[in-house]
Motif scaffolding. Sequence first.
Motif, PDB file in Angstrom:
ATOM      1  N   HIS A 135     -22.405  21.725  19.692  1.00 49.01           N
ATOM      2  CA  HIS A 135     -21.127  21.247  20.222  1.00 49.01           C
ATOM      3  C   HIS A 135     -20.240  20.802  19.060  1.00 49.01           C
ATOM      4  O   HIS A 135     -19.950  19.614  18.896  1.00 49.01           O
ATOM      5  CB  HIS A 135     -21.357  20.094  21.189  1.00 49.01           C
ATOM      6  N   PRO A 136     -19.822  21.757  18.228  1.00 45.88           N
ATOM      7  CA  PRO A 136     -19.070  21.398  17.029  1.00 45.88           C
ATOM      8  C   PRO A 136     -17.658  20.945  17.361  1.00 45.88           C
ATOM      9  O   PRO A 136     -17.148  21.218  18.457  1.00 45.88           O
ATOM     10  CB  PRO A 136     -19.036  22.722  16.249  1.00 45.88           C
ATOM     11  N   PRO A 137     -17.001  20.243  16.434  1.00 43.80           N
ATOM     12  CA  PRO A 137     -15.608  19.866  16.648  1.00 43.80           C
ATOM     13  C   PRO A 137     -14.744  21.117  16.721  1.00 43.80           C
ATOM     14  O   PRO A 137     -15.030  22.133  16.080  1.00 43.80           O
ATOM     15  CB  PRO A 137     -15.267  19.032  15.408  1.00 43.80           C
ATOM     16  N   SER A 138     -13.698  21.051  17.498  1.00 44.05           N
ATOM     17  CA  SER A 138     -12.811  22.200  17.641  1.00 44.05           C
ATOM     18  C   SER A 138     -11.865  22.284  16.457  1.00 44.05           C
ATOM     19  O   SER A 138     -11.714  21.341  15.684  1.00 44.05           O
ATOM     20  CB  SER A 138     -12.011  22.090  18.945  1.00 44.05           C
ATOM     21  N   GLU A 139     -11.196  23.422  16.355  1.00 42.99           N
ATOM     22  CA  GLU A 139     -10.230  23.617  15.283  1.00 42.99           C
ATOM     23  C   GLU A 139      -9.074  22.626  15.390  1.00 42.99           C
ATOM     24  O   GLU A 139      -8.431  22.293  14.397  1.00 42.99           O
ATOM     25  CB  GLU A 139      -9.690  25.059  15.325  1.00 42.99           C
ATOM     26  N   GLU A 140      -8.799  22.161  16.612  1.00 40.10           N
ATOM     27  CA  GLU A 140      -7.669  21.256  16.826  1.00 40.10           C
ATOM     28  C   GLU A 140      -7.955  19.849  16.326  1.00 40.10           C
ATOM     29  O   GLU A 140      -7.050  19.065  16.071  1.00 40.10           O
ATOM     30  CB  GLU A 140      -7.306  21.215  18.319  1.00 40.10           C
ATOM     31  N   ASP A 141      -9.251  19.503  16.224  1.00 40.47           N
ATOM     32  CA  ASP A 141      -9.608  18.170  15.736  1.00 40.47           C
ATOM     33  C   ASP A 141      -9.364  18.073  14.233  1.00 40.47           C
ATOM     34  O   ASP A 141      -9.195  19.076  13.543  1.00 40.47           O
ATOM     35  CB  ASP A 141     -11.103  17.882  15.999  1.00 40.47           C
ATOM     36  N   ASN A 142      -9.365  16.845  13.735  1.00 42.83           N
ATOM     37  CA  ASN A 142      -9.385  16.646  12.288  1.00 42.83           C
ATOM     38  C   ASN A 142     -10.779  17.043  11.841  1.00 42.83           C
ATOM     39  O   ASN A 142     -11.694  16.226  11.811  1.00 42.83           O
ATOM     40  CB  ASN A 142      -9.081  15.188  11.946  1.00 42.83           C
ATOM     41  N   PHE A 143     -10.950  18.329  11.521  1.00 42.84           N
ATOM     42  CA  PHE A 143     -12.285  18.918  11.387  1.00 42.84           C
ATOM     43  C   PHE A 143     -13.118  18.227  10.319  1.00 42.84           C
ATOM     44  O   PHE A 143     -14.291  17.952  10.514  1.00 42.84           O
ATOM     45  CB  PHE A 143     -12.155  20.406  11.075  1.00 42.84           C
ATOM     46  N   ARG A 144     -12.519  17.907   9.182  1.00 40.65           N
ATOM     47  CA  ARG A 144     -13.284  17.332   8.085  1.00 40.65           C
ATOM     48  C   ARG A 144     -13.921  16.005   8.494  1.00 40.65           C
ATOM     49  O   ARG A 144     -15.107  15.768   8.283  1.00 40.65           O
ATOM     50  CB  ARG A 144     -12.394  17.132   6.856  1.00 40.65           C
ATOM     51  N   ASN A 145     -13.140  15.127   9.112  1.00 37.60           N
ATOM     52  CA  ASN A 145     -13.684  13.825   9.511  1.00 37.60           C
ATOM     53  C   ASN A 145     -14.676  13.961  10.658  1.00 37.60           C
ATOM     54  O   ASN A 145     -15.700  13.286  10.696  1.00 37.60           O
ATOM     55  CB  ASN A 145     -12.549  12.879   9.901  1.00 37.60           C
ATOM     56  N   LYS A 146     -14.364  14.829  11.615  1.00 38.79           N
ATOM     57  CA  LYS A 146     -15.250  15.011  12.760  1.00 38.79           C
ATOM     58  C   LYS A 146     -16.614  15.550  12.325  1.00 38.79           C
ATOM     59  O   LYS A 146     -17.647  15.176  12.884  1.00 38.79           O
ATOM     60  CB  LYS A 146     -14.613  15.972  13.782  1.00 38.79           C
ATOM     61  N   ALA A 147     -16.606  16.418  11.327  1.00 43.34           N
ATOM     62  CA  ALA A 147     -17.860  16.983  10.846  1.00 43.34           C
ATOM     63  C   ALA A 147     -18.771  15.887  10.301  1.00 43.34           C
ATOM     64  O   ALA A 147     -19.989  15.918  10.498  1.00 43.34           O
ATOM     65  CB  ALA A 147     -17.589  18.028   9.763  1.00 43.34           C
ATOM     66  N   TYR A 148     -18.208  14.897   9.631  1.00 44.71           N
ATOM     67  CA  TYR A 148     -19.016  13.823   9.069  1.00 44.71           C
ATOM     68  C   TYR A 148     -19.412  12.790  10.109  1.00 44.71           C
ATOM     69  O   TYR A 148     -20.290  11.963   9.877  1.00 44.71           O
ATOM     70  CB  TYR A 148     -18.268  13.152   7.903  1.00 44.71           C
ATOM     71  N   GLU A 149     -18.779  12.824  11.270  1.00 48.78           N
ATOM     72  CA  GLU A 149     -19.173  11.929  12.349  1.00 48.78           C
ATOM     73  C   GLU A 149     -20.368  12.469  13.135  1.00 48.78           C
ATOM     74  O   GLU A 149     -20.997  11.748  13.901  1.00 48.78           O
ATOM     75  CB  GLU A 149     -17.994  11.717  13.311  1.00 48.78           C
ATOM     76  N   ALA A 150     -20.680  13.745  12.945  1.00 49.11           N
ATOM     77  CA  ALA A 150     -21.767  14.370  13.693  1.00 49.11           C
ATOM     78  C   ALA A 150     -23.115  13.783  13.269  1.00 49.11           C
ATOM     79  O   ALA A 150     -23.327  13.419  12.115  1.00 49.11           O
ATOM     80  CB  ALA A 150     -21.754  15.877  13.464  1.00 49.11           C
ATOM     81  N   PHE A 151     -24.026  13.729  14.235  1.00 50.49           N
ATOM     82  CA  PHE A 151     -25.370  13.212  13.975  1.00 50.49           C
ATOM     83  C   PHE A 151     -26.140  14.156  13.071  1.00 50.49           C
ATOM     84  O   PHE A 151     -26.158  15.375  13.276  1.00 50.49           O
ATOM     85  CB  PHE A 151     -26.126  13.041  15.299  1.00 50.49           C
ATOM     86  N   VAL A 152     -26.797  13.604  12.049  1.00 50.64           N
ATOM     87  CA  VAL A 152     -27.732  14.326  11.201  1.00 50.64           C
ATOM     88  C   VAL A 152     -28.977  13.463  11.070  1.00 50.64           C
ATOM     89  O   VAL A 152     -28.887  12.306  10.635  1.00 50.64           O
ATOM     90  CB  VAL A 152     -27.148  14.617   9.799  1.00 50.64           C
ATOM     91  N   PRO A 153     -30.152  13.963  11.475  1.00 48.69           N
ATOM     92  CA  PRO A 153     -31.372  13.145  11.366  1.00 48.69           C
ATOM     93  C   PRO A 153     -31.659  12.774   9.918  1.00 48.69           C
ATOM     94  O   PRO A 153     -31.640  13.636   9.041  1.00 48.69           O
ATOM     95  CB  PRO A 153     -32.467  14.038  11.958  1.00 48.69           C
ATOM     96  N   VAL A 154     -31.919  11.505   9.681  1.00 48.17           N
ATOM     97  CA  VAL A 154     -32.102  11.038   8.306  1.00 48.17           C
ATOM     98  C   VAL A 154     -33.297  11.704   7.638  1.00 48.17           C
ATOM     99  O   VAL A 154     -33.314  11.904   6.416  1.00 48.17           O
ATOM    100  CB  VAL A 154     -32.227   9.493   8.291  1.00 48.17           C
ATOM    101  N   GLU A 155     -34.303  12.091   8.429  1.00 43.81           N
ATOM    102  CA  GLU A 155     -35.484  12.745   7.868  1.00 43.81           C
ATOM    103  C   GLU A 155     -35.162  14.124   7.288  1.00 43.81           C
ATOM    104  O   GLU A 155     -35.922  14.667   6.496  1.00 43.81           O
ATOM    105  CB  GLU A 155     -36.573  12.916   8.936  1.00 43.81           C
ATOM    106  N   GLU A 156     -34.041  14.701   7.732  1.00 48.54           N
ATOM    107  CA  GLU A 156     -33.664  16.049   7.318  1.00 48.54           C
ATOM    108  C   GLU A 156     -32.672  16.070   6.160  1.00 48.54           C
ATOM    109  O   GLU A 156     -32.299  17.145   5.690  1.00 48.54           O
ATOM    110  CB  GLU A 156     -33.053  16.794   8.512  1.00 48.54           C
ATOM    111  N   ILE A 157     -32.215  14.908   5.721  1.00 56.44           N
ATOM    112  CA  ILE A 157     -31.253  14.876   4.616  1.00 56.44           C
ATOM    113  C   ILE A 157     -31.894  15.500   3.379  1.00 56.44           C
ATOM    114  O   ILE A 157     -33.010  15.133   2.992  1.00 56.44           O
ATOM    115  CB  ILE A 157     -30.777  13.441   4.333  1.00 56.44           C
TER     116      ILE A 157
END
Length: 305
Positions: A135-157
């Motif tokens: 469920h990625p951010p849409s092109e209409e969103d502020n894509f750069r900021n929205k991408a960094y708001e997405a959940f990333v499991p800390v174990e996978e960093i």
Amino acid sequence: MHRYLLNISYIGTTFRGIQKTVNKAEQPRLDTQSIQGCLELALRVFHPVNEIQTVLSSRTDAGVHALHSTVHVDLERPNGQPYDTTTLTGVLNRTLDKQRLPIRVLSSQLVADTFHCRYHATGRTYLYRFAVNKHPPSEEDNFRNKAYEAFVPVEEIDRCYFLQSPSFDIDRVRAASQLFVGVHDFRTFMSISRQKNLSRDHPMFTVRKIDKISIRPGGAVAVAPNAALAAATYNYWDIEIKAKSFLYKQVRRIVGALIALGSGRIDERCIYQMLTIPSKNSWDHRVLLAPACGLYLCRVHYRNN
């Protein structure tokens, strides 16, 4: 003098790469920023008579991991007898663990003096792990900021490449991956190494044969509640590439091209042109080099495995 083959695995995040740096102008010293240097330091606990010089079967860059790689080393005991390989494995792992180093010796074996871990390897398999947001951010969103708001499991960093692409077509990626299979001049897909390599000037140096590329669903290595959330958030994919040998950063460039295709930044014609017009000038700059964190040396193959 006896020769030993060490089967090793490691997490490469904190290392500059597997190969040690040797500066002939300076006093010889151990390079503890490399996998090779740390292994040679650990081998000192056996106090061999000879100077310790490990030989690598494969080179991996900074941030690249290995599930299985190999090195060989010659060791001479004061009494001339070979070291017990089980003891060799255990003592090396204990020494590496004391230093909190993410390196593990899987096994050790006594081999013939004529054995060479690099030249006797029949192939290498690399694995690239990446995950695409369902469920990625849409092109209409502020894509750069929205991408960094997405959940990333800390174990996978630093263990997987996470994509927040607005769209991704894995079927196109699967179909286009087969363009790379077979014998090609991969000059376009080779980065220039800073190290001197006289053989690189040979006209056939960039010709390589890709034996197999497979793309299959992967999975999260997250735990507890993060595992369920990661599975709900991302589609994980594993790309396996097998060949006898690879050019410098060839795998990461191939994966980068496939991800660019799946994300819609390029089309199949761009990949075809990069393959059929081998030149550093043919590289499409809409393609980004796939990050090192998702790449694993999966196996070094020999005739008996």
